[in-house]
Design a protein around this motif. Structure first.
Motif, PDB file in Angstrom:
ATOM      1  N   GLY A   1       0.639  -0.880  -0.008  1.00 32.99           N
ATOM      2  CA  GLY A   1       0.242   0.043  -0.384  1.00 32.99           C
ATOM      3  C   GLY A   1       0.416   1.510   0.146  1.00 32.99           C
ATOM      4  O   GLY A   1       0.907   1.863   0.622  1.00 32.99           O
ATOM      5  N   VAL A   2       2.022   1.236  -1.060  1.00 36.96           N
ATOM      6  CA  VAL A   2       2.573   2.747  -1.329  1.00 36.96           C
ATOM      7  C   VAL A   2       2.113   3.787  -1.762  1.00 36.96           C
ATOM      8  O   VAL A   2       1.206   3.481  -2.624  1.00 36.96           O
ATOM      9  CB  VAL A   2       3.925   2.341  -1.780  1.00 36.96           C
ATOM     10  N   ASN A   3       1.894   4.824  -0.947  1.00 35.24           N
ATOM     11  CA  ASN A   3       1.346   6.122  -2.285  1.00 35.24           C
ATOM     12  C   ASN A   3       2.386   6.944  -1.583  1.00 35.24           C
ATOM     13  O   ASN A   3       3.123   7.680  -0.804  1.00 35.24           O
ATOM     14  CB  ASN A   3       0.371   6.765  -1.055  1.00 35.24           C
ATOM     15  N   LEU A   4       2.816   7.449  -2.547  1.00 36.30           N
ATOM     16  CA  LEU A   4       4.061   8.919  -3.259  1.00 36.30           C
ATOM     17  C   LEU A   4       3.605   9.584  -4.752  1.00 36.30           C
ATOM     18  O   LEU A   4       3.132   9.173  -5.387  1.00 36.30           O
ATOM     19  CB  LEU A   4       4.708   8.656  -3.141  1.00 36.30           C
ATOM     20  N   SER A   5       4.145  10.519  -4.184  1.00 33.96           N
ATOM     21  CA  SER A   5       3.865  11.358  -5.222  1.00 33.96           C
ATOM     22  C   SER A   5       5.676  12.374  -5.642  1.00 33.96           C
ATOM     23  O   SER A   5       5.897  12.669  -4.720  1.00 33.96           O
ATOM     24  CB  SER A   5       2.941  12.773  -5.189  1.00 33.96           C
ATOM     25  N   PHE A   6       5.448  12.290  -7.099  1.00 37.76           N
ATOM     26  CA  PHE A   6       7.133  12.875  -7.698  1.00 37.76           C
ATOM     27  C   PHE A   6       6.483  13.954  -8.148  1.00 37.76           C
ATOM     28  O   PHE A   6       5.771  14.182  -8.716  1.00 37.76           O
ATOM     29  CB  PHE A   6       7.916  11.916  -8.098  1.00 37.76           C
ATOM     30  N   GLU A   7       7.449  14.968  -8.243  1.00 42.85           N
ATOM     31  CA  GLU A   7       7.169  16.523  -8.920  1.00 42.85           C
ATOM     32  C   GLU A   7       8.154  16.480 -10.048  1.00 42.85           C
ATOM     33  O   GLU A   7       9.712  16.310  -9.787  1.00 42.85           O
ATOM     34  CB  GLU A   7       6.623  17.536  -8.123  1.00 42.85           C
ATOM     35  N   LYS A   8       8.211  17.490 -10.915  1.00 45.23           N
ATOM     36  CA  LYS A   8       9.797  18.036 -11.630  1.00 45.23           C
ATOM     37  C   LYS A   8      10.261  18.450 -11.306  1.00 45.23           C
ATOM     38  O   LYS A   8       9.496  20.000 -10.230  1.00 45.23           O
ATOM     39  CB  LYS A   8       9.201  18.509 -13.048  1.00 45.23           C
TER      40      LYS A   8
ATOM     41  N   ALA B   1      15.834  10.410  -3.834  1.00 42.29           N
ATOM     42  CA  ALA B   1      16.603   9.346  -3.366  1.00 42.29           C
ATOM     43  C   ALA B   1      15.642   8.283  -2.761  1.00 42.29           C
ATOM     44  O   ALA B   1      14.603   8.535  -1.777  1.00 42.29           O
ATOM     45  CB  ALA B   1      17.296   9.915  -2.395  1.00 42.29           C
ATOM     46  N   ILE B   2      15.475   6.948  -2.748  1.00 38.73           N
ATOM     47  CA  ILE B   2      14.472   6.878  -2.536  1.00 38.73           C
ATOM     48  C   ILE B   2      15.443   5.180  -1.413  1.00 38.73           C
ATOM     49  O   ILE B   2      16.419   4.281  -2.502  1.00 38.73           O
ATOM     50  CB  ILE B   2      12.881   5.257  -3.684  1.00 38.73           C
ATOM     51  N   CYS B   3      15.377   5.374  -0.265  1.00 37.13           N
ATOM     52  CA  CYS B   3      16.801   4.272  -0.037  1.00 37.13           C
ATOM     53  C   CYS B   3      16.215   3.480   1.229  1.00 37.13           C
ATOM     54  O   CYS B   3      14.944   3.377   1.464  1.00 37.13           O
ATOM     55  CB  CYS B   3      17.642   5.984   1.510  1.00 37.13           C
ATOM     56  N   GLY B   4      17.531   2.541   1.765  1.00 33.97           N
ATOM     57  CA  GLY B   4      16.280   1.611   3.004  1.00 33.97           C
ATOM     58  C   GLY B   4      17.487   0.017   3.043  1.00 33.97           C
ATOM     59  O   GLY B   4      18.351   0.405   1.447  1.00 33.97           O
TER      60      GLY B   4
ATOM     61  N   ASP C   1      11.168   0.179   4.010  1.00 35.51           N
ATOM     62  CA  ASP C   1      11.524  -0.885   4.777  1.00 35.51           C
ATOM     63  C   ASP C   1      10.416  -1.299   5.017  1.00 35.51           C
ATOM     64  O   ASP C   1       8.597  -1.039   5.420  1.00 35.51           O
ATOM     65  CB  ASP C   1      11.480  -0.637   6.287  1.00 35.51           C
ATOM     66  N   HIS C   2      10.893  -3.054   5.079  1.00 38.03           N
ATOM     67  CA  HIS C   2       9.414  -3.855   4.961  1.00 38.03           C
ATOM     68  C   HIS C   2       8.333  -3.608   4.170  1.00 38.03           C
ATOM     69  O   HIS C   2       7.070  -3.876   4.649  1.00 38.03           O
ATOM     70  CB  HIS C   2       9.049  -3.908   6.170  1.00 38.03           C
ATOM     71  N   GLY C   3       8.949  -2.483   3.177  1.00 47.04           N
ATOM     72  CA  GLY C   3       7.550  -2.269   2.402  1.00 47.04           C
ATOM     73  C   GLY C   3       6.485  -0.855   2.193  1.00 47.04           C
ATOM     74  O   GLY C   3       5.888  -1.169   1.228  1.00 47.04           O
ATOM     75  N   LYS C   4       7.213  -0.962   2.998  1.00 48.58           N
ATOM     76  CA  LYS C   4       6.578   0.628   2.988  1.00 48.58           C
ATOM     77  C   LYS C   4       7.596   1.833   3.201  1.00 48.58           C
ATOM     78  O   LYS C   4       8.310   1.454   3.981  1.00 48.58           O
ATOM     79  CB  LYS C   4       5.490   0.027   4.743  1.00 48.58           C
ATOM     80  N   ILE C   5       6.725   3.371   3.189  1.00 50.98           N
ATOM     81  CA  ILE C   5       7.833   3.981   3.204  1.00 50.98           C
ATOM     82  C   ILE C   5       7.264   4.118   4.860  1.00 50.98           C
ATOM     83  O   ILE C   5       6.509   4.547   5.701  1.00 50.98           O
ATOM     84  CB  ILE C   5       6.586   5.599   2.690  1.00 50.98           C
ATOM     85  N   VAL C   6       8.547   4.366   5.190  1.00 52.54           N
ATOM     86  CA  VAL C   6       8.110   4.899   7.011  1.00 52.54           C
ATOM     87  C   VAL C   6       9.233   5.995   7.482  1.00 52.54           C
ATOM     88  O   VAL C   6       9.403   6.985   8.224  1.00 52.54           O
ATOM     89  CB  VAL C   6       9.984   3.878   7.752  1.00 52.54           C
ATOM     90  N   GLU C   7      10.012   6.778   6.329  1.00 49.67           N
ATOM     91  CA  GLU C   7      10.639   8.046   6.632  1.00 49.67           C
ATOM     92  C   GLU C   7       9.955   9.186   5.002  1.00 49.67           C
ATOM     93  O   GLU C   7      10.783   8.705   4.159  1.00 49.67           O
ATOM     94  CB  GLU C   7      11.425   8.166   6.670  1.00 49.67           C
ATOM     95  N   ALA C   8       9.271  10.531   5.372  1.00 49.50           N
ATOM     96  CA  ALA C   8      10.167  11.549   3.686  1.00 49.50           C
ATOM     97  C   ALA C   8       9.878  12.261   4.681  1.00 49.50           C
ATOM     98  O   ALA C   8       9.870  12.814   5.845  1.00 49.50           O
ATOM     99  CB  ALA C   8       8.398  10.730   3.060  1.00 49.50           C
ATOM    100  N   LYS C   9      11.214  12.878   3.923  1.00 43.64           N
ATOM    101  CA  LYS C   9      12.155  14.081   4.294  1.00 43.64           C
ATOM    102  C   LYS C   9      12.564  15.142   3.236  1.00 43.64           C
ATOM    103  O   LYS C   9      13.044  14.513   1.860  1.00 43.64           O
ATOM    104  CB  LYS C   9      12.786  14.482   5.598  1.00 43.64           C
TER     105      LYS C   9
END
Length: 212
Positions: A22-29, A34-37, A204-212
């Motif tokens: 159930g990942v939810n994200l949005s990206f802008e131009k 950076a996607i880490c984990g 982490d474990h298939g979910k976004i655990v932190e975004a900054k």
């Protein structure tokens, strides 16, 4: 406005072992993401889904508000027109020159793009295997940039490079986000790359655990 959206996306290779949940994200131009984990957390899987290399088991990926499965002619159209990939192992055609590799996607003369990334006209005519790893990665980036794709997806693009070359490659990607208005999404284990990103997403474990 988001150019790409990931809406409640789930994915698994085996139904009892979900990779993304159930990942939810949005990206802008105009931004470097950076996607880490940790290894095996689903970073590369997420990048593959965003790029249309595979289909989500649940949820949807939207490009400019439309499901990439439906817009144009589906995933192949999305891959050809909206995104360009840069891989850790370069994925160049080994029997070709840098110029020939870039011509596979180029919508313009490849030489100016290669020269802007530090590949001389002479080097552009050599077999790619005669170039250093850093030069080959520059060719891979040139191929992505020459396609004019609005979104660049890079999977560990600095993983095989020395520290100084990795820093240069990171700045090239960042510059293309900021100056060319592209959306650049990088999967990375590198803290140095993450520090240069405008947005850091931790999986982490298939979910976004932190975004900054």
């Amino acid at each position: 406005m988001a150019v790409l959206e990931v809406k409640d996306v789930g994915y698994y290779y085996f139904s009892d072992k979900p990779v993304l949940k159930g990942v939810n994200l949005s990206f802008e131009k105009g931004k470097l993401y950076a996607i880490c984990g940790p290894s095996g957390c689903g970073k590369t899987t997420l990048l593959s889904l965003i790029g249309g290399l595979d289909e989500p088991k649940s949820g949807e990926i939207l490009y400019e508000g439309q499901n990439i499965m439906e817009k144009g002619k589906g995933l192949a159209w999305h891959r050809r027109n909206n995104v360009a990939f840069v891989f850790q192992n370069y994925n160049l055609i080994e029997y070709m020159t840098p110029k020939e590799n870039v011509l596979l996607t180029a919508k313009e003369d490849p030489i100016p793009v290669l020269e802007s990334l530090g590949i001389t006209k002479e080097e552009a005519g050599r077999n790619v295997l005669k170039l250093s790893g850093g030069q080959q990665q520059r060719v891979a980036i040139a191929r992505a940039l020459a396609s004019h794709a609005p979104v660049i997806l890079a999977d560990e693009p600095t993983g095989n490079l020395d520290e100084d070359t990795a820093a240069e490659i990171t700045q090239i990607l960042k510059s293309n986000a900021h100056k060319q208005g592209r959306c650049v999404i990088v999967v990375t284990h590198s803290d140095a790359v993450a520090e240069e990103a405008d947005v850091v997403l931790r999986l982490d474990h298939g979910k976004i655990v932190e975004a900054k």
